[in-house]
Design a protein around this motif. Structure first.
Motif, PDB file in Angstrom:
ATOM      1  N   LEU A   9       0.818  -1.218   0.000  1.00 28.97           N
ATOM      2  CA  LEU A   9       0.000   0.000   0.000  1.00 28.97           C
ATOM      3  C   LEU A   9       0.845   1.258   0.000  1.00 28.97           C
ATOM      4  CD1 LEU A   9      -2.835  -1.024   2.509  1.00 28.97           C
ATOM      5  CD2 LEU A   9      -3.021  -0.767   0.027  1.00 28.97           C
ATOM      6  N   THR A  10       2.013   1.218   0.657  1.00 30.10           N
ATOM      7  CA  THR A  10       2.857   2.422   0.732  1.00 30.10           C
ATOM      8  C   THR A  10       3.773   2.562  -0.469  1.00 30.10           C
ATOM      9  OG1 THR A  10       4.489   1.177   2.035  1.00 30.10           O
ATOM     10  CG2 THR A  10       2.841   2.441   3.251  1.00 30.10           C
ATOM     11  N   ALA A  11       3.680   1.635  -1.429  1.00 28.16           N
ATOM     12  CA  ALA A  11       4.543   1.716  -2.605  1.00 28.16           C
ATOM     13  C   ALA A  11       4.018   2.700  -3.645  1.00 28.16           C
ATOM     14  CB  ALA A  11       4.703   0.328  -3.237  1.00 28.16           C
ATOM     15  N   ASN A  12       2.768   3.187  -3.479  1.00 28.64           N
ATOM     16  CA  ASN A  12       2.216   4.134  -4.446  1.00 28.64           C
ATOM     17  C   ASN A  12       2.159   5.539  -3.857  1.00 28.64           C
ATOM     18  OD1 ASN A  12      -0.292   4.370  -2.899  1.00 28.64           O
ATOM     19  ND2 ASN A  12      -0.724   2.300  -3.655  1.00 28.64           N
ATOM     20  N   PHE A  13       1.720   6.481  -4.660  1.00 24.84           N
ATOM     21  CA  PHE A  13       1.735   7.892  -4.262  1.00 24.84           C
ATOM     22  C   PHE A  13       0.808   8.150  -3.072  1.00 24.84           C
ATOM     23  CE2 PHE A  13      -0.109  12.173  -4.610  1.00 24.84           C
ATOM     24  CZ  PHE A  13       1.053  12.940  -4.509  1.00 24.84           C
ATOM     25  N   ILE A  14      -0.390   7.591  -3.105  1.00 23.53           N
ATOM     26  CA  ILE A  14      -1.358   7.828  -2.022  1.00 23.53           C
ATOM     27  C   ILE A  14      -0.840   7.247  -0.704  1.00 23.53           C
ATOM     28  CG2 ILE A  14      -3.695   7.347  -1.223  1.00 23.53           C
ATOM     29  CD1 ILE A  14      -4.599   7.322  -4.112  1.00 23.53           C
ATOM     30  N   GLY A  15      -0.325   6.025  -0.769  1.00 23.13           N
ATOM     31  CA  GLY A  15       0.204   5.409   0.432  1.00 23.13           C
ATOM     32  C   GLY A  15       1.372   6.177   1.011  1.00 23.13           C
ATOM     33  N   GLN A  16       2.254   6.687   0.144  1.00 19.34           N
ATOM     34  CA  GLN A  16       3.386   7.466   0.624  1.00 19.34           C
ATOM     35  C   GLN A  16       2.939   8.769   1.265  1.00 19.34           C
ATOM     36  OE1 GLN A  16       6.592   6.220   0.521  1.00 19.34           O
ATOM     37  NE2 GLN A  16       6.858   7.917   1.946  1.00 19.34           N
ATOM     38  N   ALA A  17       1.870   9.378   0.716  1.00 23.19           N
ATOM     39  CA  ALA A  17       1.335  10.604   1.313  1.00 23.19           C
ATOM     40  C   ALA A  17       0.794  10.332   2.713  1.00 23.19           C
ATOM     41  CB  ALA A  17       0.248  11.186   0.415  1.00 23.19           C
ATOM     42  N   LEU A  18       0.120   9.193   2.890  1.00 19.92           N
ATOM     43  CA  LEU A  18      -0.384   8.834   4.216  1.00 19.92           C
ATOM     44  C   LEU A  18       0.762   8.593   5.193  1.00 19.92           C
ATOM     45  CD1 LEU A  18      -3.293   6.397   3.230  1.00 19.92           C
ATOM     46  CD2 LEU A  18      -3.488   8.755   4.077  1.00 19.92           C
ATOM     47  N   VAL A  19       1.831   7.959   4.717  1.00 21.02           N
ATOM     48  CA  VAL A  19       2.994   7.727   5.578  1.00 21.02           C
ATOM     49  C   VAL A  19       3.623   9.050   5.992  1.00 21.02           C
ATOM     50  CG1 VAL A  19       5.330   6.764   5.642  1.00 21.02           C
ATOM     51  CG2 VAL A  19       3.466   5.433   4.646  1.00 21.02           C
ATOM     52  N   ASP A  20       3.719   9.997   5.064  1.00 22.56           N
ATOM     53  CA  ASP A  20       4.289  11.309   5.386  1.00 22.56           C
ATOM     54  C   ASP A  20       3.464  12.028   6.445  1.00 22.56           C
ATOM     55  OD1 ASP A  20       6.315  10.890   3.591  1.00 22.56           O
ATOM     56  OD2 ASP A  20       5.335  11.967   1.947  1.00 22.56           O
ATOM     57  N   ARG A  21       2.146  11.947   6.328  1.00 22.45           N
ATOM     58  CA  ARG A  21       1.276  12.581   7.333  1.00 22.45           C
ATOM     59  C   ARG A  21       1.435  11.894   8.689  1.00 22.45           C
ATOM     60  NH1 ARG A  21      -4.728  13.780   5.306  1.00 22.45           N
ATOM     61  NH2 ARG A  21      -4.670  14.763   7.377  1.00 22.45           N
ATOM     62  N   TRP A  22       1.546  10.571   8.675  1.00 22.54           N
ATOM     63  CA  TRP A  22       1.724   9.834   9.920  1.00 22.54           C
ATOM     64  C   TRP A  22       3.049  10.217  10.593  1.00 22.54           C
ATOM     65  CZ3 TRP A  22      -0.366   6.987  13.592  1.00 22.54           C
ATOM     66  CH2 TRP A  22       0.464   6.182  14.392  1.00 22.54           C
ATOM     67  N   GLU A  23       4.114  10.352   9.807  1.00 22.36           N
ATOM     68  CA  GLU A  23       5.412  10.702  10.374  1.00 22.36           C
ATOM     69  C   GLU A  23       5.407  12.128  10.919  1.00 22.36           C
ATOM     70  OE1 GLU A  23       8.285   9.927   7.373  1.00 22.36           O
ATOM     71  OE2 GLU A  23       8.281   7.750   7.737  1.00 22.36           O
ATOM     72  N   ARG A  24       4.697  13.036  10.258  1.00 22.30           N
ATOM     73  CA  ARG A  24       4.588  14.398  10.785  1.00 22.30           C
ATOM     74  C   ARG A  24       3.827  14.397  12.104  1.00 22.30           C
ATOM     75  NH1 ARG A  24       3.821  15.904   5.264  1.00 22.30           N
ATOM     76  NH2 ARG A  24       1.553  15.930   5.551  1.00 22.30           N
TER      77      ARG A  24
END
Length: 202
Positions: free
Chosen positions: A68-83
């Protein structure tokens, strides 16, 4: 007495690797299974005990998360989670430290633990095997003049503990052996030496 010692050592050489491997795998499976609640156990879901079911669930969750985190949407969610994690005072320090170590060690294109080298430690003239983990950075790098590398010197026979050193690149000797072969050499306390590299034909 000589035959007793011979057969005892032969038996240990057969059983010791099997027992240690089984223990390590069992410990890993038990640790991963303990992450999930009892409501997801085999007895709660199926009414019978199925060893390793919760381990398979954890493995499936890890695979799905990676996909799920290999695509653009998943990476955006990971970035928000890390923030979000970066705004929590105590959690921020722990999370960022663990993430940095994970990114360094597990990155597919990373250089950590990709090369075995010889370094002089703990004194000049005494050599040991170490693993290159990168190059010094931050404030430490500003105090070092010249070309330095970061290395990890594992202890014997437990390579999970060791020492972190920053040494001049000119003082290390690159080895033509795999990391696995070097680890076997360290764990065996030098008893299981890797074979010499094949000679190039002229």
């Amino acid at each position: 007495m000589r035959a007793f010692k011979k057969y005892l050592m032969a038996g240990l050489l057969i059983w010791a690797p099997l027992v240690i491997t089984t223990w390590v795998v069992w410990t890993l499976v038990s640790t991963l299974e303990s992450i999930l609640p009892e409501s997801l156990s085999a007895r709660a879901l199926l009414g019978v005990d199925v060893p390793g079911l919760r381990f398979l669930i954890v493995l499936l969750v890890l695979l799905l998360t990676g996909a799920l985190t290999a695509n653009f949407i998943g990476q955006a969610l990971v970035d928000r989670w890390e923030r979000l994690m970066g705004r929590i005072p105590l959690i921020r320090s722990i999370y960022n430290s663990v993430k940095q170590v994970g990114d360094t060690l597990l990155a597919p294109n990373g250089q950590a633990f990709r090369q075995a080298v010889l370094v002089q430690y703990p004194r000049v003239g005494a050599w040991t095997i170490a693993f290159v983990t990168g190059v010094p950075g931050g404030e430490a790098a500003r105090h070092l003049s010249g070309d330095y590398v970061s290395v990890y010197v594992p202890t014997t026979p437990n390579p999970t503990s060791g020492f972190f050193l920053m040494v001049p690149r000119a003082d290390i000797v690159a080895l033509n052996m795999s990391v696995d072969a070097a680890l076997k050499y360290i764990v065996s306390m030098g008893a299981v030496a890797p074979p010499p590299p094949p000679q190039e034909s002229h």
